[in-house]
Every structure is written in structure tokens, then in C-alpha cells.
Design a protein around this motif. Structure first.
Motif, PDB file in Angstrom:
ATOM      1  N   CYS A   1       0.846  -1.199   0.000  1.00 38.58           N
ATOM      2  CA  CYS A   1       0.000   0.000   0.000  1.00 38.58           C
ATOM      3  C   CYS A   1       0.879   1.245   0.000  1.00 38.58           C
ATOM      4  CB  CYS A   1      -0.912  -0.009   1.230  1.00 38.58           C
ATOM      5  SG  CYS A   1      -1.994   1.432   1.342  1.00 38.58           S
ATOM      6  N   ARG A   2       0.670   2.098  -1.004  1.00 39.19           N
ATOM      7  CA  ARG A   2       1.378   3.385  -1.032  1.00 39.19           C
ATOM      8  C   ARG A   2       0.376   4.478  -1.376  1.00 39.19           C
ATOM      9  NH1 ARG A   2       7.070   3.513  -4.081  1.00 39.19           N
ATOM     10  NH2 ARG A   2       5.793   2.961  -5.897  1.00 39.19           N
ATOM     11  N   ARG A   3       0.296   5.441  -0.476  1.00 42.39           N
ATOM     12  CA  ARG A   3      -0.607   6.581  -0.610  1.00 42.39           C
ATOM     13  C   ARG A   3      -2.055   6.132  -0.806  1.00 42.39           C
ATOM     14  NH1 ARG A   3       2.971  10.928  -4.214  1.00 42.39           N
ATOM     15  NH2 ARG A   3       4.706  11.039  -2.719  1.00 42.39           N
ATOM     16  N   ALA A   4      -2.437   5.070  -0.088  1.00 46.68           N
ATOM     17  CA  ALA A   4      -3.777   4.524  -0.290  1.00 46.68           C
ATOM     18  C   ALA A   4      -4.337   3.886   0.982  1.00 46.68           C
ATOM     19  CB  ALA A   4      -3.745   3.504  -1.422  1.00 46.68           C
TER      20      ALA A   4
ATOM     21  N   ASP B   1      -6.441   4.968   2.962  1.00 49.36           N
ATOM     22  CA  ASP B   1      -7.887   5.180   3.035  1.00 49.36           C
ATOM     23  C   ASP B   1      -8.638   4.066   2.312  1.00 49.36           C
ATOM     24  OD1 ASP B   1      -6.714   6.282   0.652  1.00 49.36           O
ATOM     25  OD2 ASP B   1      -8.604   7.295   0.209  1.00 49.36           O
ATOM     26  N   LYS B   2      -8.063   3.533   1.241  1.00 49.83           N
ATOM     27  CA  LYS B   2      -8.693   2.422   0.517  1.00 49.83           C
ATOM     28  C   LYS B   2      -8.703   1.153   1.375  1.00 49.83           C
ATOM     29  CE  LYS B   2      -9.079   5.089  -3.051  1.00 49.83           C
ATOM     30  NZ  LYS B   2     -10.368   5.792  -3.271  1.00 49.83           N
ATOM     31  N   ILE B   3      -7.612   0.892   2.070  1.00 52.04           N
ATOM     32  CA  ILE B   3      -7.534  -0.298   2.915  1.00 52.04           C
ATOM     33  C   ILE B   3      -8.624  -0.272   3.982  1.00 52.04           C
ATOM     34  CG2 ILE B   3      -6.104  -1.560   4.571  1.00 52.04           C
ATOM     35  CD1 ILE B   3      -5.173  -1.791   1.644  1.00 52.04           C
ATOM     36  N   PHE B   4      -8.875   0.897   4.556  1.00 48.91           N
ATOM     37  CA  PHE B   4      -9.872   0.993   5.624  1.00 48.91           C
ATOM     38  C   PHE B   4     -11.291   0.738   5.124  1.00 48.91           C
ATOM     39  CE2 PHE B   4      -6.524   3.009   8.159  1.00 48.91           C
ATOM     40  CZ  PHE B   4      -6.776   2.451   9.402  1.00 48.91           C
ATOM     41  N   LEU B   5     -11.504   0.784   3.826  1.00 47.61           N
ATOM     42  CA  LEU B   5     -12.817   0.457   3.268  1.00 47.61           C
ATOM     43  C   LEU B   5     -13.121  -1.033   3.382  1.00 47.61           C
ATOM     44  CD1 LEU B   5     -12.754   2.586  -0.026  1.00 47.61           C
ATOM     45  CD2 LEU B   5     -13.928   3.137   2.116  1.00 47.61           C
ATOM     46  N   TYR B   6     -12.073  -1.856   3.620  1.00 47.27           N
ATOM     47  CA  TYR B   6     -12.227  -3.303   3.573  1.00 47.27           C
ATOM     48  C   TYR B   6     -11.977  -3.971   4.922  1.00 47.27           C
ATOM     49  CZ  TYR B   6     -12.211  -2.509  -1.440  1.00 47.27           C
ATOM     50  OH  TYR B   6     -12.519  -2.072  -2.699  1.00 47.27           O
TER      51      TYR B   6
END
Length: 246
Positions: A120-123, A125-130
Motif C-alpha cells: 500500500c502506497r498513498r492509499a 484510506d482504501k484499505i480501511f474500506l475493507y
């Protein structure tokens, strides 16, 4: 007692040779890479652990049937590395493809109850969606964890079996990484080299031997003897990557 390198790339390391006191988890992204690392894992059992994933920098969905086959045949120590990479505009433009292969790999890891190694790089917020989906996995390893200590604690508080791996960023003095190593429970930490990548200044490539430098810095940050790290970190690694049927 062994050194633990929880994330590296054997197939990309020139003149790789077994380090008898190092246990390595090697990430693969092509069939050729995987077969090479798998042969080493058979030659050096309990020292080389292969994973296979569709990397977000090359979100090629045609690789998924191979990944599914390896999972079905129980040839994987984990799925990954998988995730999101928005470090450059070119990578960020592949968001739709990254999301597609991420969903496939996340579902596969759930189906076969395999650990998931996250890039994960600069993302973040995307991980927290899952989080709901990640909570269903036996382990989630954040390779070169890019987030803050607060984000790591938030992940654990959500019931995710999270582990946070650090390497050369400690030697570079990255403040968020140092604070994570200082404050997170030792049973949630791992070490890595990302060899031959994640180099220091004036270093063309990272050799696997640099795991010793990572341990030295890790111990300094935790303010404990280096020898006191080996058993806990190896226990973390074995808890994640050793298949329960072996």
C-alpha cells in the motif's frame, strides 16, 4: 534462533544464496518466479516461504487463474503482495484495475483462509474500506507499513489480525515507522528487507544480508538487546506463514 525477513524477492536478487540463520518469505508475481522460489522452498524447508500475488503496479487479471490454482493446490504460504499503489500518476490511473484484482485476491484469501500480504502506497484510506473483509482472514501482513501508529492501532482495534513489517525505512529515519516499532506490541511486528529493493542512499541494491542491519536498528529503537528480538519475531512469522495442516 533465526533472523526473520518477512518480505523480499528472491527471484530478483542477483546470486542469491541461502543464509542459514535467516527465514525468508519471498513474494512472486510471475509463474517463472514462483516455480523458482517454490523449488528453493522444497530444497530449504522452513527457510524459504513462497507467496504469489497480483501486484497493484501490474494489475494483470489474467494472472488470477494461476493464483487460484496455487491456492487450490495448497502451494502458497500467503496471497500477495496485493493492494493499492497511487505513488505516481501512472499507478493512480490504474485504480479500476487495481480494485478489480484486489477484490479477486481478497475473496480468494478468504475462501482458502490464507494470510494476505498487503502493498500500500498513498492509499491507506482504501484499505480501511475493507476492514470487514480483512477481519475474516487468519492474518494480514502490511509489508513496509506506510501508515501511522494510530492507523495501525485502529486496524487492530477493528479485530483484524494485523502484522506490521518494517525494513530500511527504519534506517532512513522515517518517523511514523520508528514510532510504530516503539509503541506497537512486539507480537504484532515483523522485519523485512524487500531485497533487492528499498535501498539506502548510494546503494544500488539491497542484499538479503541487510536484515541484520534492520535488526540492529529495530533493537536500538525498542531499547532491547538484539538477541531478545529473535524468538518473538520468529514466533510471529511462524504463526502467520506456517500452514496449519503441516
Amino acid at each position: 534462533m533465526n533472523y526473520i525477513d518477512a518480505h523480499m524477492h528472491i527471484a530478483d536478487c542477483k546470486e542469491w544464496q541461502l543464509l542459514p540463520d535467516v527465514v525468508q518469505c519471498s513474494s512472486c508475481h510471475t509463474e517463472q518466479e514462483f516455480l523458482f522460489v517454490e523449488s528453493l522452498s522444497q530444497k530449504y524447508p522452513n527457510h524459504v516461504f513462497p507467496t504469489f500475488g497480483i501486484h497493484p503496479q501490474n494489475p494483470d487479471v489474467t494472472l488470477f487463474p494461476l493464483l487460484e490454482k496455487l491456492a487450490e493446490e495448497q502451494r502458497l504460504s500467503a496471497v500477495g503482495e496485493a493492494g493499492f499503489d497511487f505513488f505516481t500518476p501512472e499507478f493512480a490511473a490504474m485504480w479500476d484495475m487495481q480494485r478489480e484484482v484486489w477484490h479477486l485476491q481478497l475473496e480468494l484469501a478468504q475462501r482458502y483462509q490464507l494470510p494476505l500480504v498487503i502493498h500500500c502506497r498513498r492509499a491507506m484510506d482504501k484499505i480501511f474500506l475493507y476492514c470487514k473483509e480483512l477481519k475474516k482472514l487468519p492474518a494480514v501482513v502490511f509489508h513496509g507499513f506506510p501508515g501511522s501508529c494510530q492507523e495501525a492501532q485502529n486496524i487492530l482495534q477493528r479485530g483484524i489480525e494485523g502484522y506490521f513489517s518494517f525494513g530500511k525505512e527504519l534506517l532512513r529515519g522515517r518517523k511514523n515507522s520508528i514510532r510504530c516499532v516503539q509503541e506497537l506490541p512486539l507480537e504484532r511486528l515483523l522485519t523485512e528487507t524487500d531485497a533487492p529493493y528499498q535501498t539506502l542512499r548510494n546503494q544500488e541494491a539491497t542484499p538479503p544480508q541487510d536484515i541484520r542491519l534492520v535488526y540492529q536498528e529495530f533493537a536500538k529503537i525498542r531499547d532491547i538487546p538484539e538477541a531478545a528480538l529473535k524468538n518473538p519475531l520468529e514466533a510471529n512469522f511462524q504463526r502467520i506463514f506456517t500452514r496449519k495442516d503441516t
